[in-house]
Write an enzyme that holds these catalytic residues in place. Structure first.
Site, PDB file in Angstrom:
ATOM      1  CE  LYS A  84      -0.200   0.450   4.902  1.00  0.00           C
ATOM      2  NZ  LYS A  84      -0.672   1.010   5.996  1.00  0.00           N
ATOM      3  CB  SER A 124      -7.754   3.488  -2.147  1.00  0.00           C
ATOM      4  OG  SER A 124      -7.152   4.691  -1.858  1.00  0.00           O
ATOM      5  CB  ALA A 125     -10.184   8.433  -1.575  1.00  0.00           C
ATOM      6  CB  THR A 126      -5.813   6.346  -4.392  1.00  0.00           C
ATOM      7  OG1 THR A 126      -4.849   6.535  -5.342  1.00  0.00           O
ATOM      8  CG2 THR A 126      -6.015   4.802  -4.704  1.00  0.00           C
ATOM      9  CE1 TYR A 149      -2.848   0.605  -2.280  1.00  0.00           C
ATOM     10  CE2 TYR A 149      -2.961   3.016  -2.593  1.00  0.00           C
ATOM     11  CZ  TYR A 149      -3.385   1.752  -1.978  1.00  0.00           C
ATOM     12  OH  TYR A 149      -4.275   1.653  -0.856  1.00  0.00           O
ATOM     13  CE  LYS A 153      -6.039  -0.655  -2.733  1.00  0.00           C
ATOM     14  NZ  LYS A 153      -5.965  -2.094  -1.743  1.00  0.00           N
ATOM     15  CE1 TYR A 177     -11.703   0.216   3.365  1.00  0.00           C
ATOM     16  CE2 TYR A 177      -9.573   0.002   3.466  1.00  0.00           C
ATOM     17  CZ  TYR A 177     -11.027  -0.658   3.401  1.00  0.00           C
ATOM     18  OH  TYR A 177     -11.118  -1.950   3.667  1.00  0.00           O
ATOM     19  CG  ASN A 199       0.662   6.782   5.376  1.00  0.00           C
ATOM     20  OD1 ASN A 199       0.710   5.286   5.518  1.00  0.00           O
ATOM     21  ND2 ASN A 199       0.016   7.369   4.264  1.00  0.00           N
TER      22      ASN A 199
HETATM   23  P1  NAD Z   1      -1.295  -3.054   6.090  1.00  0.00           P
HETATM   24  O1  NAD Z   1      -0.207  -3.139   5.316  1.00  0.00           O
HETATM   25  O2  NAD Z   1      -1.518  -2.675   7.664  1.00  0.00           O
HETATM   26  O3  NAD Z   1      -2.086  -4.350   5.911  1.00  0.00           O
HETATM   27  C1  NAD Z   1      -2.260  -5.251   4.714  1.00  0.00           C
HETATM   28  C2  NAD Z   1      -1.701  -6.674   5.302  1.00  0.00           C
HETATM   29  O4  NAD Z   1      -1.950  -7.540   4.166  1.00  0.00           O
HETATM   30  C3  NAD Z   1      -0.648  -6.770   5.949  1.00  0.00           C
HETATM   31  O5  NAD Z   1      -0.772  -7.385   7.239  1.00  0.00           O
HETATM   32  C4  NAD Z   1       0.305  -7.691   5.004  1.00  0.00           C
HETATM   33  O6  NAD Z   1       1.206  -8.546   5.644  1.00  0.00           O
HETATM   34  C5  NAD Z   1      -0.841  -8.379   4.380  1.00  0.00           C
HETATM   35  N1  NAD Z   1      -0.259  -8.903   3.086  1.00  0.00           N
HETATM   36  C6  NAD Z   1      -0.164  -8.114   2.067  1.00  0.00           C
HETATM   37  N2  NAD Z   1       0.240  -8.826   0.766  1.00  0.00           N
HETATM   38  C7  NAD Z   1      -0.050  -9.922   1.125  1.00  0.00           C
HETATM   39  C8  NAD Z   1      -0.312 -11.512   0.583  1.00  0.00           C
HETATM   40  N3  NAD Z   1       0.159 -11.417  -0.819  1.00  0.00           N
HETATM   41  N4  NAD Z   1      -0.584 -12.576   1.158  1.00  0.00           N
HETATM   42  C9  NAD Z   1      -0.605 -12.425   2.345  1.00  0.00           C
HETATM   43  N5  NAD Z   1      -0.953 -11.267   3.099  1.00  0.00           N
HETATM   44  C10 NAD Z   1      -0.431 -10.164   2.599  1.00  0.00           C
HETATM   45  O7  NAD Z   1      -2.384  -2.052   5.441  1.00  0.00           O
HETATM   46  P2  NAD Z   1      -3.634  -1.265   5.978  1.00  0.00           P
HETATM   47  O8  NAD Z   1      -3.526  -0.051   5.988  1.00  0.00           O
HETATM   48  O9  NAD Z   1      -4.366  -2.265   7.264  1.00  0.00           O
HETATM   49  O10 NAD Z   1      -4.619  -1.495   4.631  1.00  0.00           O
HETATM   50  C11 NAD Z   1      -5.590  -2.832   4.307  1.00  0.00           C
HETATM   51  C12 NAD Z   1      -6.153  -2.463   2.847  1.00  0.00           C
HETATM   52  O11 NAD Z   1      -6.555  -1.381   2.505  1.00  0.00           O
HETATM   53  C13 NAD Z   1      -4.872  -2.612   1.947  1.00  0.00           C
HETATM   54  O12 NAD Z   1      -5.425  -3.148   0.745  1.00  0.00           O
HETATM   55  C14 NAD Z   1      -4.725  -0.904   1.449  1.00  0.00           C
HETATM   56  O13 NAD Z   1      -4.136  -0.854   0.013  1.00  0.00           O
HETATM   57  C15 NAD Z   1      -6.187  -0.336   1.756  1.00  0.00           C
HETATM   58  N6  NAD Z   1      -6.198   0.983   1.835  1.00  0.00           N
HETATM   59  C16 NAD Z   1      -5.370   1.447   3.150  1.00  0.00           C
HETATM   60  C17 NAD Z   1      -5.650   2.819   3.213  1.00  0.00           C
HETATM   61  C18 NAD Z   1      -4.678   3.450   4.259  1.00  0.00           C
HETATM   62  O14 NAD Z   1      -4.565   4.590   4.583  1.00  0.00           O
HETATM   63  N7  NAD Z   1      -4.202   2.536   5.288  1.00  0.00           N
HETATM   64  C19 NAD Z   1      -6.186   3.714   2.325  1.00  0.00           C
HETATM   65  C20 NAD Z   1      -6.783   3.067   1.536  1.00  0.00           C
HETATM   66  C21 NAD Z   1      -6.807   1.794   1.148  1.00  0.00           C
HETATM   67  N1  UFG Z   2       2.025  14.659   4.999  1.00  0.00           N
HETATM   68  C1  UFG Z   2       2.942  15.714   5.165  1.00  0.00           C
HETATM   69  N2  UFG Z   2       4.213  15.268   5.952  1.00  0.00           N
HETATM   70  C2  UFG Z   2       4.431  13.965   6.062  1.00  0.00           C
HETATM   71  C3  UFG Z   2       3.509  13.036   5.438  1.00  0.00           C
HETATM   72  C4  UFG Z   2       2.405  13.368   5.117  1.00  0.00           C
HETATM   73  O1  UFG Z   2       2.950  16.774   5.148  1.00  0.00           O
HETATM   74  O2  UFG Z   2       5.509  13.614   6.597  1.00  0.00           O
HETATM   75  C5  UFG Z   2       1.098  15.602   4.223  1.00  0.00           C
HETATM   76  C6  UFG Z   2       0.693  14.961   2.804  1.00  0.00           C
HETATM   77  O3  UFG Z   2       1.435  15.605   1.873  1.00  0.00           O
HETATM   78  C7  UFG Z   2      -0.805  14.914   2.528  1.00  0.00           C
HETATM   79  C8  UFG Z   2      -1.270  14.593   4.247  1.00  0.00           C
HETATM   80  O4  UFG Z   2      -0.113  14.795   5.001  1.00  0.00           O
HETATM   81  O5  UFG Z   2      -1.069  16.037   2.212  1.00  0.00           O
HETATM   82  C9  UFG Z   2      -1.806  13.070   4.166  1.00  0.00           C
HETATM   83  O6  UFG Z   2      -0.754  12.287   3.673  1.00  0.00           O
HETATM   84  P1  UFG Z   2      -0.758  10.706   3.945  1.00  0.00           P
HETATM   85  O7  UFG Z   2       0.557  10.221   3.252  1.00  0.00           O
HETATM   86  O8  UFG Z   2      -0.824  10.259   5.274  1.00  0.00           O
HETATM   87  O9  UFG Z   2      -1.964  10.093   2.987  1.00  0.00           O
HETATM   88  P2  UFG Z   2      -2.244  10.301   1.455  1.00  0.00           P
HETATM   89  O10 UFG Z   2      -3.734  11.142   1.592  1.00  0.00           O
HETATM   90  O11 UFG Z   2      -1.196  10.835   0.542  1.00  0.00           O
HETATM   91  O12 UFG Z   2      -2.626   8.775   1.141  1.00  0.00           O
HETATM   92  C10 UFG Z   2      -3.542   8.136   1.929  1.00  0.00           C
HETATM   93  C11 UFG Z   2      -3.019   6.548   1.927  1.00  0.00           C
HETATM   94  C12 UFG Z   2      -3.194   6.062   0.410  1.00  0.00           C
HETATM   95  C13 UFG Z   2      -4.736   6.292   0.129  1.00  0.00           C
HETATM   96  C14 UFG Z   2      -4.988   7.595   0.142  1.00  0.00           C
HETATM   97  C15 UFG Z   2      -6.515   7.725   0.035  1.00  0.00           C
HETATM   98  O13 UFG Z   2      -1.537   6.437   2.074  1.00  0.00           O
HETATM   99  O14 UFG Z   2      -2.985   4.814   0.308  1.00  0.00           O
HETATM  100  O15 UFG Z   2      -4.607   7.993   1.534  1.00  0.00           O
HETATM  101  O16 UFG Z   2      -7.076   9.069   0.009  1.00  0.00           O
HETATM  102  F1  UFG Z   2      -4.846   5.775  -1.340  1.00  0.00           F
END
Ligand code: NAD
Ligand code: UFG
Length: 332
Positions: A84, A124-126, A149, A153, A177, A199
């Protein structure tokens, strides 16, 4: 109901397992621990008094997944597993495509073979890409991403639409999300990335804890009220609860739905840092730096569909998100 949770040891998956177990579901986790710690199942058990069945397994391994499906006979799947990190996906794109797409395909093939008809997917919102204005609405076009990435999605949502179009009994919910932060109130589960966090919230808490020297705010010259980027931050426990609502919906309806999970409110980077300082009582050392490549100025959700279709809203405040993130780093 028996729910197979791929990636259930990760940040969002572990919180969702807690909600599943606390609401009488059985959880079967498949996670290869490539981005999670081995003691997460113990922590879930400490919170719930029950633990998920756990398989340390790569979801891409279809034969291993067939064995798990044959043994566990899940009624539904929640598919979190995936890589991710946006920046990393630009340096090693093939690894992202291989992992995120192969894991999905092997999972869907097993669902088909074993007659499992319900899936909730972590989108994801992405997927809204760079051209749609906020607030993002589910009916907007989602065919452009800005990094590998994000493309995974977009592609997986399309694969799921095609999969459902070929089987009228299937039910698919693509949950889009926004920015999950916060942690479980026990301090036992949270976002704990290895190395330097990408993040914002994990970075803030490590600066506050003295583990990193200072936060760099990526740009204060955007066309936003205070010049920093705006995001829709939501509490991970609210997000986890959204998955139970999606499962309930999928149990009663067939077809495909995409649903935003956010609060519907945007916070700037400066506002989030200030909210954290207020909640924790700790000053966050920071400087303003240049823009980060690929960042969009303002992203927040239209949440009316989540409320109307799933009966879900995000209830927790930014203060609670900050306090729980801080509590987690102090309990680890
Ligand atoms: P995370 O990395 O904490 O959790 C993902 C889990 O998947 C991990 O535990 C990892 O070990 C496991 N994994 C990855 N590839 C695998 C594979 N091939 N087989 C088995 N396990 C595997 O991430 P998260 O933040 O909990 O995100 C969960 C999901 O939500 C992801 O698909 C991510 O892209 C999506 N998502 C996350 C965010 C965010 O900001 N955290 C935002 C939008 C979408
Ligand atoms: N930011 C900083 N300093 C840092 C880290 C982030 O200023 O050290 C700022 C970024 O520029 C952004 C905001 O904080 O403006 C949030 O950044 P994040 O990296 O926490 O999150 P993003 O919005 O870039 O992306 C996250 C997830 C993606 C997901 C997306 C969905 O990382 O996987 O939200 O909106 F796709």
């Amino acid at each position: 109901m028996r729910v197979l949770v791929t990636g259930g040891a990760g940040f969002i998956g572990s919180h969702t397992c807690v909600e599943l177990l606390n609401h009488g579901y059985e959880a079967i986790v498949v996670d290869n621990l490539c981005n999670a710690k081995p003691d997460v199942m113990d922590r879930i058990e400490k919170i719930c008094g029950k633990r998920p069945t756990f398989y340390c397994q790569d979801v891409c391994d279809r034969e291993a997944m067939r064995e798990i499906f044959a043994k566990e006979k899940p009624d539904a799947v929640i598919h979190f597993a995936g890589l991710k990190a946006v920046g990393e996906s630009c340096s090693i794109p093939l690894r992202y495509y291989r992992n995120n797409l192969d894991s999905t395909l092997s999972l869907l093939e097993c669902m088909q073979e074993f007659g499992c008809k319900k899936i909730v997917f972590s989108s994801s919102a992405t997927v809204y890409g760079p051209y749609n204005p906020s607030p993002y609405v589910e009916s907007m076009p989602v065919n452009t991403a800005t990094n590998p990435y994000g493309w995974t999605k977009v592609f997986i949502e399309q694969i799921l639409r095609d999969f459902a179009a070929a089987d009228s009994e299937l039910s698919v919910v693509n949950l889009r999300y926004f920015n999950p932060i916060g942690a479980h109130e026990s301090g036992l589960l949270g976002d704990d990335p290895d190395g330097i966090p990408n993040n914002l919230m994990p970075y803030i808490v490590r600066v506050a804890a003295g583990q990193l020297e200072k936060l760099t705010i990526f740009g204060d010259d955007y066309d936003t009220p205070d010049g920093s980027c705006i995001r829709d931050y939501l509490h991970v426990v609210d997000l986890a609860k959204g998955h139970l609502k999606a499962l309930e919906y999928a149990s009663k309806h067939c077809g495909v739905e995409a649903v935003n999970l956010g609060t519907g409110r945007g916070q700037s980077v400066f506002e989030l840092v200030e909210a954290f300082e207020k909640a924790s009582g700790v000053k966050v050392n920071r400087i303003v730096g240049g823009r980060r490549e690929g960042d969009l100025p303002a992203i927040w959700a239209d949440t009316s569909k989540a409320e109307a279709l799933l009966g879900w809203t995000a209830d927790k405040t930014v203060e609670e998100m900050c306090a729980d993130s801080w509590n987690f780093v102090n309990h680890k």
